[in-house]
Structures are given as C-alpha cells and as structure tokens.
Design an enzyme around this catalytic site. Structure first.
Site, mmCIF file in Angstrom:
data_model
loop_
_atom_site.group_PDB
_atom_site.id
_atom_site.type_symbol
_atom_site.label_atom_id
_atom_site.label_comp_id
_atom_site.label_asym_id
_atom_site.label_seq_id
_atom_site.Cartn_x
_atom_site.Cartn_y
_atom_site.Cartn_z
ATOM 1 N N TRP A 33 0.853 -1.197 0.000
ATOM 2 C CA TRP A 33 0.000 0.000 0.000
ATOM 3 C C TRP A 33 0.890 1.249 0.000
ATOM 4 O O TRP A 33 1.828 1.340 0.811
ATOM 5 C CB TRP A 33 -0.893 -0.038 1.249
ATOM 6 C CG TRP A 33 -1.765 1.148 1.455
ATOM 7 C CD1 TRP A 33 -2.526 1.776 0.523
ATOM 8 C CD2 TRP A 33 -1.985 1.827 2.703
ATOM 9 N NE1 TRP A 33 -3.206 2.812 1.106
ATOM 10 C CE2 TRP A 33 -2.891 2.863 2.446
ATOM 11 C CE3 TRP A 33 -1.509 1.661 3.998
ATOM 12 C CZ2 TRP A 33 -3.322 3.733 3.441
ATOM 13 C CZ3 TRP A 33 -1.939 2.514 4.983
ATOM 14 C CH2 TRP A 33 -2.842 3.540 4.704
ATOM 15 N N ASP A 81 -0.494 -5.825 9.508
ATOM 16 C CA ASP A 81 -1.467 -4.771 9.240
ATOM 17 C C ASP A 81 -2.800 -5.458 8.921
ATOM 18 O O ASP A 81 -2.918 -6.146 7.908
ATOM 19 C CB ASP A 81 -0.983 -3.927 8.042
ATOM 20 C CG ASP A 81 -1.928 -2.769 7.736
ATOM 21 O OD1 ASP A 81 -2.933 -2.603 8.462
ATOM 22 O OD2 ASP A 81 -1.654 -2.032 6.769
ATOM 23 N N ALA A 136 -6.228 -4.385 8.142
ATOM 24 C CA ALA A 136 -7.121 -3.257 7.826
ATOM 25 C C ALA A 136 -8.464 -3.733 7.291
ATOM 26 O O ALA A 136 -9.363 -2.917 7.104
ATOM 27 C CB ALA A 136 -6.451 -2.344 6.800
ATOM 28 N N LYS A 155 -12.837 0.117 7.388
ATOM 29 C CA LYS A 155 -13.551 -0.600 6.327
ATOM 30 C C LYS A 155 -14.605 -1.549 6.894
ATOM 31 O O LYS A 155 -15.734 -1.558 6.415
ATOM 32 C CB LYS A 155 -12.570 -1.397 5.466
ATOM 33 C CG LYS A 155 -11.204 -0.777 5.301
ATOM 34 C CD LYS A 155 -11.137 0.283 4.234
ATOM 35 C CE LYS A 155 -9.870 1.085 4.395
ATOM 36 N NZ LYS A 155 -9.265 1.556 3.194
HETATM 37 C C1 LMR Z 1 -6.752 2.719 -0.056
HETATM 38 O O1 LMR Z 1 -5.778 1.970 -0.141
HETATM 39 O O2 LMR Z 1 -7.279 3.232 -1.048
HETATM 40 C C2 LMR Z 1 -7.349 3.018 1.288
HETATM 41 O O3 LMR Z 1 -6.668 2.320 2.261
HETATM 42 C C3 LMR Z 1 -7.496 4.462 1.552
HETATM 43 C C4 LMR Z 1 -6.206 5.169 1.812
HETATM 44 O O4 LMR Z 1 -6.131 5.851 2.833
HETATM 45 O O5 LMR Z 1 -5.266 5.055 1.019
#
Ligand code: LMR
Length: 397
Positions: free
Chosen positions: A130, A211, A213, A246
C-alpha cells in the site's frame, strides 16, 4: 518562513478522489480509493453503527478527556476481536493495546515504538505494498526495504521467493505483513503459507508487524485473523495494527488499534508506557466517537450480530462481483485469463494495465484507478460493469 515551501503533487490515492469529483461525465466510475460501495454505489453508514451511535449519544454524560491510550473498553473489545476471546496471549496479559487515530495512526505508533526500541531498524514490506505504508513507516526514521510478493503472471503470491528473502534477513528485522485482502494486489496467503512464514520468522528471530485493515472482508472475521492468532500463540513478539475504517465503515471517525505482544506481561506494559508517551507527544489522545461506537457494537449481542450480517453482505458482494468480472472480462478479452481476480480477496486487484493504459482508461473512458492499475472492485455495479468491461477490453487489447 514559508516562501521556500514547494507545492507537492497530490497523494497517489487520495488525489484521485478530487480528480473524480471534478469529472463531469455521467459515465465516470470511481475504482480508486479503497472505500466499500454497495450495489447503488453508496458507502452507507452501517445500520449497526447508526443504532450504536444513538445509544452512545444518549448515554454520553461528558466530553472530558479519555486517555492517551484511548478508550479502554474499545481496546479490550478489539483485542478479543483480533486475537479471539480466550487466546492464551490475552490470558497471560502479554497483549497491551493503544488506540490509534485509525489504522494509519496505529501503523505509525507501531513504527515509532520500533524506532524507540531500535532506531536503526529496517522494515521489510511486500513488493508491492500500500502506497501509504512508505511514509507511515519511514516518517519516524526507520529504513524501508521490500521482499518479493506478488506474481503478476499467476495473480498469486511468490511464496518461494518471499520465504527465501525472509530467510536471508538479519535477526530483529521487521517484516510488515497484510493479514488479509492484500492492498494493492488482493493476493492473500493460505494457512499453509502463513505457517511457512511463521517458521522462518521464528528461525531468523524477525519481528512480524501485521497490518489488519480488512478483518472480515476477505474470508471472514476469524479466518482473516488467522495469522494474528497463530503468530501470537507461537512467537515471543508481535505488533498488530487494526483498522475499523472498512469493516465498520467508520472511515472518517478514525478508529483503530495497535496491539503489542511481548514475552511477558511486564515487558508489554513497559512498551505500552512508551507508546502512551509517544502518543502524548504527537497528538495527546485519539478521537473517541468511533471507538465508542465500535465498543458499543461489540458489547451488545444483537448489535454485534447485526454488524456481522452487514459485514457478511459486504464480503459476499465482493465475491460475487469478482466472479462476474472474471466472466465478463474473459469473454471480452479471449486472449487473456482474468481468473485470478476471483481467487483474490477483498476490495483490490491489479488489472494488469500499464500506467499509460491507466491514463487512457481515465481520459478516454472516465474510469478512475490508481496508476499501478489497482482497481477497487467495490466501485463496480450492475450499471457500469458492461461499459467497464468494454473499455478494458479496448485498452488492454
Ligand atoms: C486505499 O488503499 O485506497 C485506502 O486504504 C485508503 C487510503 O487511505 O489510502
């Protein structure tokens, strides 16, 4: 003072929200930022959240400060949700929890704790990971490296290469892992693969930082926490950052937790005291509203059942969308096989589009996704699946 500050480019994910808003085309489709959407394209407040919120507002007698560690009832409820009630690590008092400002805040608290304990630590993240992991983890001074993860040919995990890379790490290296619904690829680890990773982590004396999420959006609330529960049972140390954004749909309320597990209750308590100091220094204390809502839901059997049903509906919608997407894409692009999308989990998948193709999808077809070709599957619905498939077939041909 500020004349030397340059304007920075937009955030690669959040910048898409603004670009999408500005697009006036009625055909635009937002597959960018990772927020869940229902079949009408809305991100609604969950009914369990609405009901819990009413109770919270009725019963709240004061707005005085809570504490730098946050809401204690929330923290404990989140421990049971992540580790499973009755987990031996919880019973032994080896888990201590601090509320984060959302999952991002929890990740940053974890990074700060590692930095306080060992400032020269290196965190190893999956390739890819991410985008926001990078600033969150390095912002406090940690070094970042990556290990092999995604296989674009199969759409799965390069498990052998990953294990080999972990095996070569110096002891005390930090390894960031995604509990489920890997962001950005959707490629998750099987239980057997998690066991293999556990063996390497133990042998090499690495510190796993998980993590989580998307608990409940992949295979289920318990199944998605498999690695957290396994690692907590088998390893001396573990960090877990959890987000309620989420799975409770509480995005803007910024509710999350960092769970710290060490070898003994007294060491965990010492680590928590460090975290409390870190939080005090950074922002003093987290917001309470989202935490109070989650705590209310998890404490009330009827609300909890309702939440689990709503979460189950979200999960099933994602699974159904993935299947439908594969069917349509495979029919529209007979030379490619998109079957991997149905094998992946959560909101994200890579389409396999180049940055240039992503730009073409946006400018010519009003389809918004991140530059790496990540789509948020939840942005698709009956009304846009056909135009999406047609555009992808045209651009990826
Ligand atoms: C994403 O990956 O789009 C979400 O986790 C929102 C973000 O804060 O990036």
């Amino acid at each position: 003072m500020f004349e030397r500050l340059e304007r920075l480019p937009d955030d690669p994910i959040l910048g898409l929200m603004a670009a999408f808003r500005e697009d006036e085309s009625p055909d635009k489709v937002d597959l960018g930022v990772g927020v869940y959407r229902n079949a009408r394209g809305e991100t609604p407040v969950l009914e369990a959240v609405r009901r819990a919120e009413r109770i919270v507002l009725e019963r709240q007698a004061t707005k005085t400060y809570v504490a730098p560690a946050g809401n204690a009832a929330f923290n404990q409820a989140m421990e049971r949700l992540a580790f499973g009630a009755g987990h031996p690590a919880l019973a032994a008092g080896r888990v201590r929890t601090i509320q984060g400002v959302g999952g991002c805040g929890a990740l940053r608290l974890g990074a700060e704790l590692v930095h306080a304990a060992s400032p020269r630590s290196v965190v190893h993240v999956s390739s890819p990971t991410w985008a926001n992991h990078v600033p969150l983890l390095t912002g406090c001074g940690l070094q970042l490296e990556s290990y092999p993860y995604y296989d674009p040919v199969t759409g799965g995990v390069r498990i052998d290469a990953m294990l080999q890379a972990l095996e070569a790490l110096p002891s005390a290296s930090v390894v960031l892992l995604h509990a489920s619904c890997h962001n950005p690829t959707g490629a998750d680890l099987s239980e057997e693969q998690w066991r293999g990773i556990l063996a390497v982590i133990r042998r090499r004396g690495l510190l796993p930082f998980i993590d989580m999420a998307y608990q409940g959006l992949g295979a289920g609330v318990d199944a998605d926490a498999f690695a957290v529960r396994l690692f907590a049972a088998e390893l001396p140390e573990l960090l877990v950052a959890v987000s309620c954004s989420k799975n409770f749909g509480l995005y803007r309320e910024r509710a999350g937790t960092l769970h710290i597990l060490t070898e003994s209750a007294s060491r965990s308590q010492a680590a928590l005291s460090q975290e409390v100091r870190i939080a005090r220094r950074l922002y003093s204390m987290p917001p309470d509203h989202g935490a109070a809502i989650v705590s209310q839901i998890l404490a009330d059997e009827a609300l909890r059942d309702l939440w689990q049903r709503e979460l189950g509906d979200m999960r099933e919608r994602l699974v159904g969308l993935r299947r439908e997407l594969v069917r349509r894409l495979n029919a529209a692009c007979p030379t490619r096989d998109f079957g991997f999308i149905a094998a992946q989990r959560g909101m994200f998948s890579f389409l396999g589009a180049s940055a240039q193709q992503v730009r073409a999808l946006r400018t010519d077809h009003h389809l918004y996704m991140t530059e790496d070709g990540r789509i948020n599957v939840a942005g698709l619905r009956a009304e846009n699946l056909e135009s999406f498939t047609r555009a992808v077939a045209q651009v990826l041909r």
